[in-house]
Scaffold this active site. Structure first.
Site, PDB file in Angstrom:
ATOM      1  N   ASP A 299      81.621  87.321 -15.795  1.00  0.00           N
ATOM      2  CA  ASP A 299      81.080  86.267 -16.651  1.00  0.00           C
ATOM      3  C   ASP A 299      81.687  84.939 -16.212  1.00  0.00           C
ATOM      4  O   ASP A 299      82.789  84.900 -15.638  1.00  0.00           O
ATOM      5  CB  ASP A 299      81.415  86.547 -18.120  1.00  0.00           C
ATOM      6  CG  ASP A 299      80.610  85.705 -19.110  1.00  0.00           C
ATOM      7  OD1 ASP A 299      79.768  84.902 -18.661  1.00  0.00           O
ATOM      8  OD2 ASP A 299      80.837  85.855 -20.332  1.00  0.00           O
ATOM      9  N   HIS A 300      80.966  83.871 -16.480  1.00  0.00           N
ATOM     10  CA  HIS A 300      81.499  82.535 -16.246  1.00  0.00           C
ATOM     11  C   HIS A 300      82.420  82.158 -17.404  1.00  0.00           C
ATOM     12  O   HIS A 300      82.007  82.206 -18.571  1.00  0.00           O
ATOM     13  CB  HIS A 300      80.366  81.513 -16.142  1.00  0.00           C
ATOM     14  CG  HIS A 300      79.575  81.625 -14.887  1.00  0.00           C
ATOM     15  ND1 HIS A 300      78.191  81.629 -14.860  1.00  0.00           N
ATOM     16  CD2 HIS A 300      79.965  81.742 -13.595  1.00  0.00           C
ATOM     17  CE1 HIS A 300      77.769  81.736 -13.616  1.00  0.00           C
ATOM     18  NE2 HIS A 300      78.830  81.810 -12.826  1.00  0.00           N
TER      19      HIS A 300
ATOM     20  N   PHE B 193      78.380  82.589 -21.599  1.00  0.00           N
ATOM     21  CA  PHE B 193      77.293  83.490 -22.026  1.00  0.00           C
ATOM     22  C   PHE B 193      76.504  84.078 -20.858  1.00  0.00           C
ATOM     23  O   PHE B 193      75.288  84.245 -20.956  1.00  0.00           O
ATOM     24  CB  PHE B 193      76.322  82.782 -22.989  1.00  0.00           C
ATOM     25  CG  PHE B 193      76.981  81.943 -24.047  1.00  0.00           C
ATOM     26  CD1 PHE B 193      78.112  82.389 -24.704  1.00  0.00           C
ATOM     27  CD2 PHE B 193      76.460  80.710 -24.402  1.00  0.00           C
ATOM     28  CE1 PHE B 193      78.721  81.627 -25.692  1.00  0.00           C
ATOM     29  CE2 PHE B 193      77.056  79.936 -25.387  1.00  0.00           C
ATOM     30  CZ  PHE B 193      78.191  80.397 -26.032  1.00  0.00           C
ATOM     31  N   HIS B 194      77.192  84.419 -19.754  1.00  0.00           N
ATOM     32  CA  HIS B 194      76.493  84.902 -18.561  1.00  0.00           C
ATOM     33  C   HIS B 194      77.020  86.257 -18.085  1.00  0.00           C
ATOM     34  O   HIS B 194      77.417  86.400 -16.930  1.00  0.00           O
ATOM     35  CB  HIS B 194      76.620  83.883 -17.426  1.00  0.00           C
ATOM     36  CG  HIS B 194      76.042  82.544 -17.729  1.00  0.00           C
ATOM     37  ND1 HIS B 194      76.467  81.390 -17.098  1.00  0.00           N
ATOM     38  CD2 HIS B 194      75.068  82.170 -18.589  1.00  0.00           C
ATOM     39  CE1 HIS B 194      75.775  80.364 -17.564  1.00  0.00           C
ATOM     40  NE2 HIS B 194      74.921  80.813 -18.473  1.00  0.00           N
ATOM     41  N   PRO B 195      77.048  87.301 -18.936  1.00  0.00           N
ATOM     42  CA  PRO B 195      77.547  88.606 -18.475  1.00  0.00           C
ATOM     43  C   PRO B 195      76.576  89.261 -17.497  1.00  0.00           C
ATOM     44  O   PRO B 195      75.374  89.336 -17.761  1.00  0.00           O
ATOM     45  CB  PRO B 195      77.667  89.411 -19.775  1.00  0.00           C
ATOM     46  CG  PRO B 195      76.664  88.801 -20.693  1.00  0.00           C
ATOM     47  CD  PRO B 195      76.649  87.334 -20.353  1.00  0.00           C
TER      48      PRO B 195
END
Length: 529
Positions: free
Chosen positions: A291-292, A465-467
């Site tokens: 994730d980011h 919010f980038h899994p």
């Protein structure tokens, strides 16, 4: 039991794309979505997306306590409505860097290099302003410039240039590096989610059935192959549906490994712990979580010029009327209007992305600092930390055991510290120094040690919010799907969402998820075969 040609699990960014392409081709499709329809106005008004996050139209995943975050859990909101992430995100349109996709191909995802995916990005895109070799103008995904730009967003872009970051008017062109305004997935002042674009174009057709509030219990497997799905509805009823052709899983970076594991597809020892019958031993399911991660820098403004208070009283009424009458003004903005991509480590390409918010922003369980100000959010573009998604029990109702391992490597914390240092320089550059009275966090003092900045990063770090990555594409023993997105060893089952990314793309992930959906539909319909 009712039968369909295809069953699509998850009506998110990729799921809506696949559904539209199959239905338009005359296939009978059942689309199952765990959340509600995308019928709330806050979803479609760009400036109100922050009101949707945390509502019942988002999954509010919570990790275990994370060592890299000083024992804090990480909260990871994800879309839970038609359109998925494209219905709840900040609408930023970023593809990532050319090297990201070439690296996928090097890792075993043959046919996913930059030259392979660029035509698909262009085909999907309907860009308001840009055309030529990098952009499409006839696709279904609407991409446009925001109709409103806050003065603090302009000040940030000027300050970034003063701090040595070049200006760019296209983060998705030949080079990503620079500071500028993001293009957004909006159309005529409204959110252009994949539900509002792709899915809307086929809604009402007799060969499409949409079931919302459908909780997936398991993908059914017979003789080793996927045959359909078992799902639960709000009335407590359990239903089964059969797929004559294939089942396509599009439940996201956290949801897709959960569904596979509940279906008996995953690490054999882990499934045995929960008494789940093994259908296919795939040790990579739920591994490779990425994730980011960002760490905000806060500045207090000298005057009341931020967005604080604009959602209350007469100001909110004025903004609402302006939006209703003209589809312009603050509510037509995606709020996160400006940002930058910067090479802070000398890698030859950006390793940090910055999102600028013209107000002070907290996190799920951390309030924002009081008063007027700005939030400069640097994040690590290509983290080296890896986490896991595991079942807590055999019950679909129980949340997963999520271990993000955020900031779990020295390389990640070093990159984030460099991003924080750059953000602090931008905050003190002339165009912002005229507006900013003081830095709130990490420190009002200009000269601060890296150790202090690292401690700040671990204290306030949050997800972007980038899994991704938990059903990785590739050919090796830890890969879950092959380059045509077919689950290894389970015929008639594919996964098509951000979970198949071998590694994170360098930027917001929604555009890449749409591209993955387009390619999956091509594989199913044998386009180009």
């Amino acid at each position: 039991m009712q039968g369909y040609d295809y069953i699509v699990i998850g009506g998110g960014s990729a799921g809506c794309v696949i559904t539209q392409r199959l239905v338009a081709a005359g296939k009978g499709v059942l689309l199952l979505e765990a959340g509600k329809p995308d019928n709330h106005p806050f979803i479609h008004i760009p400036g109100t997306f922050v009101r949707v996050i945390g509502s019942h139209r988002t999954w509010m995943y919570r990790s275990e306590d994370e060592p890299g975050l000083k024992g804090r859990p990480m909260h990871v909101p994800q879309g839970r409505t038609l359109g998925g992430g494209s219905s709840v995100n900040a609408m930023i349109y970023i593809r990532g860097q050319h090297e990201d996709y070439d690296h996928w191909a090097e890792q075993g995802a043959e046919g996913w290099g930059w030259e392979d995916v660029l035509p698909v990005f262009r085909r999907a895109e309907a860009n308001q302003r840009l055309a030529g070799p990098w952009h499409g103008t006839e696709g279904m995904l609407r991409v446009s410039d925001t109709r409103h730009r806050h003065p603090l967003s302009y000040a940030f872009i000027r300050a970034a240039q003063e701090a040595g970051v070049p200006y760019t008017d296209d983060f998705n062109g030949a080079r990503q590096e620079g500071a500028g305004f993001f293009q957004t997935t909006t159309m005529e002042g409204r959110r252009g989610s994949t539900a509002a674009t792709y899915l809307a174009s086929v809604r009402g057709r007799p060969n499409l059935t949409i079931r919302t509030e459908a909780t997936i219990e398991a993908i059914t497997v017979e003789n080793g192959a996927a045959t359909g799905v078992r799902f639960r509805t709000p009335d407590g009823g359990t239903h089964q549906a059969a797929a004559r052709e294939e089942v396509i899983l599009c439940a996201g970076g956290i949801g897709s490994p959960k569904v596979l594991q509940l279906s008996g597809i995953g690490p054999a020892a882990h499934l045995a712990e929960h008494g789940i019958d093994l259908r296919r031993d795939l040790p990579g399911v739920g591994e490779n979580y990425q994730d980011h991660i960002s760490a905000p820098v806060y500045g207090q403004t000298r005057e009341a010029v931020s967005l604080l208070g604009h959602d209350r009283g007469w100001r909110s009424i004025r903004h609402g009327l302006e939006y209703i009458l003209t589809r312009s003004g603050l509510l037509s903005s995606n709020i996160v209007e400006a940002g930058a991509f910067v090479d802070t480590g000398g890698a030859g390409r950006p390793d940090v992305q910055i999102h600028l918010t013209p107000t002070l922003v907290g996190d799920v369980h951390r309030p924002a600092p009081p008063g007027h100000g700005i939030t400069i959010n640097p994040c690590i573009l290509r983290p080296t930390s890896r986490g896991t998604v595991r079942l807590r029990s055999a019950s679909v109702q129980d949340p997963v055991v999520l271990r993000t391992n955020a900031l779990g490597t020295e390389e990640d914390i070093a990159t984030l510290v460099r991003g924080v240092k750059l953000s602090r320089r931008i905050l003190r550059a002339p165009s912002l120094a005229r507006i900013i009275e003081r830095e709130i966090l990490p420190s009002a003092a200009e000269d601060v040690s890296d150790d202090v900045l690292a401690d700040h990063a671990r204290t306030v770090a949050k997800t972007v919010f980038h899994p991704v990555g938990t059903c990785r594409m590739g050919r090796d023993g830890m890969a879950v799907v092959d380059p045509q997105l077919r689950v290894h060893g389970v015929p008639r089952l594919r996964v098509a969402d951000a979970s198949v990314m071998p590694t994170l793309v360098s930027g917001n992930t929604n555009a890449a998820a749409v591209m993955i959906g387009e390619r999956c539909a091509d594989f199913l319909l044998r386009v180009g075969a």
